[in-house]
Enzyme design. Structure first.
Site, short mmCIF file in Angstrom:
data_model
loop_
_atom_site.label_atom_id
_atom_site.label_comp_id
_atom_site.label_asym_id
_atom_site.label_seq_id
_atom_site.Cartn_x
_atom_site.Cartn_y
_atom_site.Cartn_z
N ASP A 41 0.86 -1.18 0.00
CA ASP A 41 0.00 0.00 0.00
C ASP A 41 0.90 1.23 0.00
OD1 ASP A 41 -2.26 1.76 0.57
OD2 ASP A 41 -1.52 1.76 2.64
N ASP A 52 -0.16 5.17 0.99
CA ASP A 52 -0.37 6.05 2.14
C ASP A 52 -0.49 5.25 3.44
OD1 ASP A 52 -0.95 9.00 1.14
OD2 ASP A 52 -1.88 7.64 -0.31
N GLY A 86 -4.86 3.39 -3.28
CA GLY A 86 -6.12 4.03 -3.60
C GLY A 86 -5.92 5.27 -4.46
N LYS A 126 -8.23 -4.04 -4.53
CA LYS A 126 -6.82 -4.41 -4.57
C LYS A 126 -6.67 -5.93 -4.68
CE LYS A 126 -5.08 -0.40 -2.00
NZ LYS A 126 -4.22 0.09 -0.90
N ASP A 170 -2.44 -0.81 5.79
CA ASP A 170 -2.87 -0.24 7.06
C ASP A 170 -4.36 0.07 7.14
OD1 ASP A 170 -2.52 1.99 5.17
OD2 ASP A 170 -2.90 3.27 6.93
N SER A 171 -5.07 0.04 6.00
CA SER A 171 -6.46 0.50 5.99
C SER A 171 -7.42 -0.56 5.48
CB SER A 171 -6.59 1.77 5.13
OG SER A 171 -5.87 2.84 5.70
N ASN A 204 -9.21 -0.61 2.85
CA ASN A 204 -9.11 -0.93 1.42
C ASN A 204 -7.96 -1.90 1.12
OD1 ASN A 204 -7.14 1.07 1.94
ND2 ASN A 204 -7.24 1.84 -0.15
#
Length: 291
Positions: A8, A10, A43, A213, A236-237, A239
């Site tokens: 990922d 961000d 994203g 993803k 981390d999120s 998504n």
């Protein structure tokens, strides 16, 4: 043995200043040097990812717009899953009618209304007035992270995107108003015609039902002949869950959501503590010992 590493952007590859640290760049290059396939899954829109990496000399496969596009290391579009146009326009109409800041990820541009940024400033002012203890600097940081993206094109309204030649890959709604975020999530959480995810504290995002993803990584792994069981993924999120749940070695960042940590085999250091670089170095050391 790990043959592919997927990251990922961000909150994972990027630190809190939305930058790639020297340590991270060095480790990514070393992984590629050792023959590891490195993939970025984000994203963000594709042109923005290219801008972030342009000074690094790192070329990777890029899964962008939460899986709606896949670009090869030489910049060719290998696969895309745009939203159905009428559905996208209906969602944008709702966002405009309910005063949300939004961004539309398309092929070459990131579309946003002319007056959208004023909405964010108004929300910050209201929030800080009602809650004097809130750190406005933090809010400004999150707003600037959105505004610093590349290839913005400002529109008068969503109607400017009716042209069929303009694909809509992702729609991001952003707000500092938690009630507005909750309203958006509640309104669309049961909509089976789109994928609804969040990639941060102050947003929710729409994309094609088959865009994620996880879907994109599966397609790319098949294209490259890579085993997902021999793939490491870090995120981390929310998504990131679709890809973390597929790979043999899922790793959560130290700054990840708790539900992300719960599905991973390991929790790395945070994005400000070079969590990615340390994880890569550890994996490469293990490979070296095994050989």
């Amino acid at each position: 043995m790990i043959s592919c590493m997927t990251f990922d952007l961000d909150g994972t590859l990027l630190n809190h200043e939305s930058k790639l640290s020297k340590e991270t760049v060095k480790s990514l290059k070393e992984a590629q040097k050792r023959g590891i396939e490195v993939i970025v899954a984000t994203g963000r829109n594709y042109p923005d990812v290219v801008e972030i990496f342009k000074e690094t000399d790192i070329k990777t496969w890029i899964i962008a717009a939460n899986g709606a596009t896949i670009h090869s290391p030489d910049g060719k579009l290998m696969h895309d899953v745009p939203m159905e146009k009428k559905k996208a326009l209906d969602l944008l109409k709702w966002l405009e009618e309910n005063d949300y800041y939004y961004e539309v990820f398309s092929k070459n541009y990131l579309y946003t209304p002319q007056t959208a940024r004023e909405l964010i400033t108004i929300e910050m002012d209201r929030l800080c007035t009602a809650n004097p203890d809130i750190d406005r600097t933090e809010l400004e940081h999150h707003a600037n992270t959105q505004f610093k993206q590349t290839n913005f094109s400002f529109i008068d309204s969503y109607k400017d995107l009716e042209d069929k030649s303009i694909p809509v890959y992702n729609i991001l709604a952003f707000s500092f108003d938690q009630q507005k975020l909750a309203k958006g999530w509640e309104t669309f959480k049961d909509d089976t015609s789109v994928t609804l995810v969040t990639s941060g504290k102050y947003n929710f995002e729409f994309e094609h039902l088959l865009a994620s993803k996880g879907h994109a990584l599966t397609k790319l792994a098949d294209h490259l002949g890579i085993s997902l069981q021999k793939t490491l993924a870090m995120g981390d999120s929310m998504n990131d869950l679709s890809m973390l749940s597929l790979v043999g070695y899922p790793v959560a960042m130290g700054n990840a959501r708790e539900d992300v940590k719960a599905v991973c085999l390991e929790v790395a250091d945070t994005n400000d503590q070079h969590g990615v670089a340390k994880t890569i170095d550890k994996m490469l050391n293990q490979i070296e010992v095994a050989n």
